[in-house]
Design a protein around this motif. Sequence first.
Motif, PDB file in Angstrom:
ATOM      1  N   VAL A  12       7.788   3.638  -1.113  1.00 52.98           N
ATOM      2  CA  VAL A  12       8.095   3.215   0.257  1.00 52.98           C
ATOM      3  C   VAL A  12       7.310   1.961   0.642  1.00 52.98           C
ATOM      4  N   GLY A  13       8.001   0.986   1.205  1.00 54.02           N
ATOM      5  CA  GLY A  13       7.353  -0.214   1.741  1.00 54.02           C
ATOM      6  C   GLY A  13       6.758   0.103   3.102  1.00 54.02           C
ATOM      7  N   ALA A  14       5.447  -0.178   3.260  1.00 59.38           N
ATOM      8  CA  ALA A  14       4.754   0.154   4.505  1.00 59.38           C
ATOM      9  C   ALA A  14       4.688  -1.037   5.456  1.00 59.38           C
ATOM     10  N   GLY A  15       5.317  -2.170   5.081  1.00 58.09           N
ATOM     11  CA  GLY A  15       5.249  -3.352   5.944  1.00 58.09           C
ATOM     12  C   GLY A  15       3.879  -3.992   5.886  1.00 58.09           C
ATOM     13  N   PRO A  16       3.679  -5.056   6.671  1.00 56.76           N
ATOM     14  CA  PRO A  16       2.455  -5.842   6.545  1.00 56.76           C
ATOM     15  C   PRO A  16       1.232  -5.305   7.306  1.00 56.76           C
ATOM     16  N   GLY A  17       1.359  -4.245   8.085  1.00 47.94           N
ATOM     17  CA  GLY A  17       0.143  -3.708   8.718  1.00 47.94           C
ATOM     18  C   GLY A  17       0.414  -3.018  10.037  1.00 47.94           C
ATOM     19  N   ASP A  18       1.013  -3.717  10.985  1.00 42.51           N
ATOM     20  CA  ASP A  18       1.319  -3.147  12.295  1.00 42.51           C
ATOM     21  C   ASP A  18       2.251  -1.948  12.093  1.00 42.51           C
ATOM     22  N   VAL A  19       1.836  -0.798  12.624  1.00 43.20           N
ATOM     23  CA  VAL A  19       2.594   0.438  12.395  1.00 43.20           C
ATOM     24  C   VAL A  19       4.035   0.320  12.910  1.00 43.20           C
ATOM     25  N   GLU A  20       4.234  -0.494  13.940  1.00 38.87           N
ATOM     26  CA  GLU A  20       5.585  -0.634  14.488  1.00 38.87           C
ATOM     27  C   GLU A  20       6.518  -1.432  13.590  1.00 38.87           C
ATOM     28  N   LEU A  21       5.972  -2.019  12.545  1.00 43.14           N
ATOM     29  CA  LEU A  21       6.828  -2.746  11.606  1.00 43.14           C
ATOM     30  C   LEU A  21       7.298  -1.861  10.454  1.00 43.14           C
ATOM     31  N   LEU A  22       7.001  -0.580  10.541  1.00 43.39           N
ATOM     32  CA  LEU A  22       7.580   0.367   9.567  1.00 43.39           C
ATOM     33  C   LEU A  22       9.064   0.542   9.862  1.00 43.39           C
ATOM     34  N   THR A  23       9.842   0.835   8.854  1.00 45.72           N
ATOM     35  CA  THR A  23      11.247   1.174   9.116  1.00 45.72           C
ATOM     36  C   THR A  23      11.315   2.637   9.573  1.00 45.72           C
ATOM     37  N   LEU A  24      12.407   2.983  10.245  1.00 48.01           N
ATOM     38  CA  LEU A  24      12.581   4.380  10.673  1.00 48.01           C
ATOM     39  C   LEU A  24      12.623   5.304   9.458  1.00 48.01           C
ATOM     40  N   ILE A  49      -1.676   5.371 -12.360  1.00 46.49           N
ATOM     41  CA  ILE A  49      -0.840   5.601 -11.167  1.00 46.49           C
ATOM     42  C   ILE A  49       0.535   6.098 -11.626  1.00 46.49           C
ATOM     43  N   ASN A  50       1.087   5.438 -12.626  1.00 46.11           N
ATOM     44  CA  ASN A  50       2.406   5.840 -13.143  1.00 46.11           C
ATOM     45  C   ASN A  50       2.386   7.303 -13.583  1.00 46.11           C
ATOM     46  N   ARG A  51       1.355   7.650 -14.354  1.00 45.93           N
ATOM     47  CA  ARG A  51       1.281   9.027 -14.860  1.00 45.93           C
ATOM     48  C   ARG A  51       1.084  10.039 -13.731  1.00 45.93           C
ATOM     49  N   MET A  52       0.254   9.643 -12.738  1.00 49.97           N
ATOM     50  CA  MET A  52       0.019  10.540 -11.597  1.00 49.97           C
ATOM     51  C   MET A  52       1.319  10.840 -10.863  1.00 49.97           C
ATOM     52  N   LEU A  53       2.154   9.816 -10.704  1.00 54.38           N
ATOM     53  CA  LEU A  53       3.419  10.018  -9.984  1.00 54.38           C
ATOM     54  C   LEU A  53       4.271  11.065 -10.702  1.00 54.38           C
ATOM     55  N   VAL A  54       4.319  10.973 -12.014  1.00 52.94           N
ATOM     56  CA  VAL A  54       5.117  11.926 -12.784  1.00 52.94           C
ATOM     57  C   VAL A  54       4.522  13.333 -12.663  1.00 52.94           C
ATOM     58  N   GLU A  55       3.194  13.429 -12.817  1.00 51.19           N
ATOM     59  CA  GLU A  55       2.541  14.754 -12.737  1.00 51.19           C
ATOM     60  C   GLU A  55       2.724  15.374 -11.353  1.00 51.19           C
ATOM     61  N   VAL A  57       5.126  10.654  -1.986  1.00 55.81           N
ATOM     62  CA  VAL A  57       5.354   9.324  -1.419  1.00 55.81           C
ATOM     63  C   VAL A  57       4.359   8.322  -2.002  1.00 55.81           C
ATOM     64  N   ARG A  58       4.893   7.259  -2.551  1.00 51.66           N
ATOM     65  CA  ARG A  58       4.072   6.157  -3.060  1.00 51.66           C
ATOM     66  C   ARG A  58       4.207   5.042  -2.028  1.00 51.66           C
ATOM     67  N   LEU A  59       3.142   4.866  -1.229  1.00 50.97           N
ATOM     68  CA  LEU A  59       3.194   3.939  -0.099  1.00 50.97           C
ATOM     69  C   LEU A  59       2.557   2.610  -0.492  1.00 50.97           C
ATOM     70  N   LYS A  60       3.342   1.543  -0.363  1.00 54.50           N
ATOM     71  CA  LYS A  60       2.857   0.232  -0.796  1.00 54.50           C
ATOM     72  C   LYS A  60       2.965  -0.772   0.334  1.00 54.50           C
TER      73      LYS A  60
END
Length: 250
Positions: free
Chosen positions: A7-19, A67-73, A82-85
């Motif tokens: 999931v893309g978390a946007g550049p910082g401001d919480v209101e810039l998250l998508t619904l 990180i890749n292995r953790m996601l699978v496990e 959720v992988r938040l980036k």
Amino acid sequence: MGKVYIVGAGPGDVELLTLKAVRIIREADVILYDRLVSEDILQLARPDCEIIYVGKEEGKHTPQDSINRMLVELSKVYRRVVRLKGGDPFVFGRGAEEALYLAQNGVEFEVVPGVSSVTGVPTYVGIPLTMRGVSSSFGVVTGHEGEGCYGVRWELSRYVDTLVVVMGVGKRQEIGRKLLELGRDAEEPVAFVERGCTSKQRVVVTSLGRLASDPPPVEPPALLVVGKVVELYKKLKDTQQHPEDALRLG
Ligand code: SAH
């Protein structure tokens, strides 16, 4: 088997998250997040959601392989991982590497776009990347050319009006010199936006000539914008909203 949401978390401001991002964060059983994801955003998670930091800054470096292995496990244990980036997961965020690894390992996943800092941060502070009569194109490059990376084709800077550089703080003086060598004008304004769209946002404006000879102090993460559009910042900055104005979604 659970599902992984990149999931893309946007550049910082919480209101810039998508619904969509807000919904998925609220439903998450476990969240793996990067250095660029702000605390306000993590507050949206359920109290019983497990939250794991996997940032890559010095000292607490988590290698990409683990990180890749953790996601699978984790997908074997939890239903919604959720992988938040920061920004958009497929813009310089290694999100595509994670998606490929999940695909290769037969894990179900979904990629949710986010507002990239590349466009979000300049717009937020009042630097339009394009403007009729001033800039009809922009290009984006990384200033970080580590192992396993493609060499950046800096010649691009000859063909675009506005150039955006991500991860360029460490090499800012070299980048300035390179752009002058490639024929950009020493008088051209440049802006660094440090921690854009957060309460620690700071904008530093200088010229390309000065960047090459006497670069200003800047701390990462920051975005570098080169081009005449930076002149518009002086006229537009006071009309911009500030991160403090953001609603608390809680
Ligand atoms: N996927 C991210 C980019 C990851 S690369 C996106 O789409 O935005 C990390 C680089 O992005 C940082 O080094 C910095 O150059 C830039 N960056 C990300 N968030 C930023 C922010 N809030 N303010 C300024 N630059 C930011």
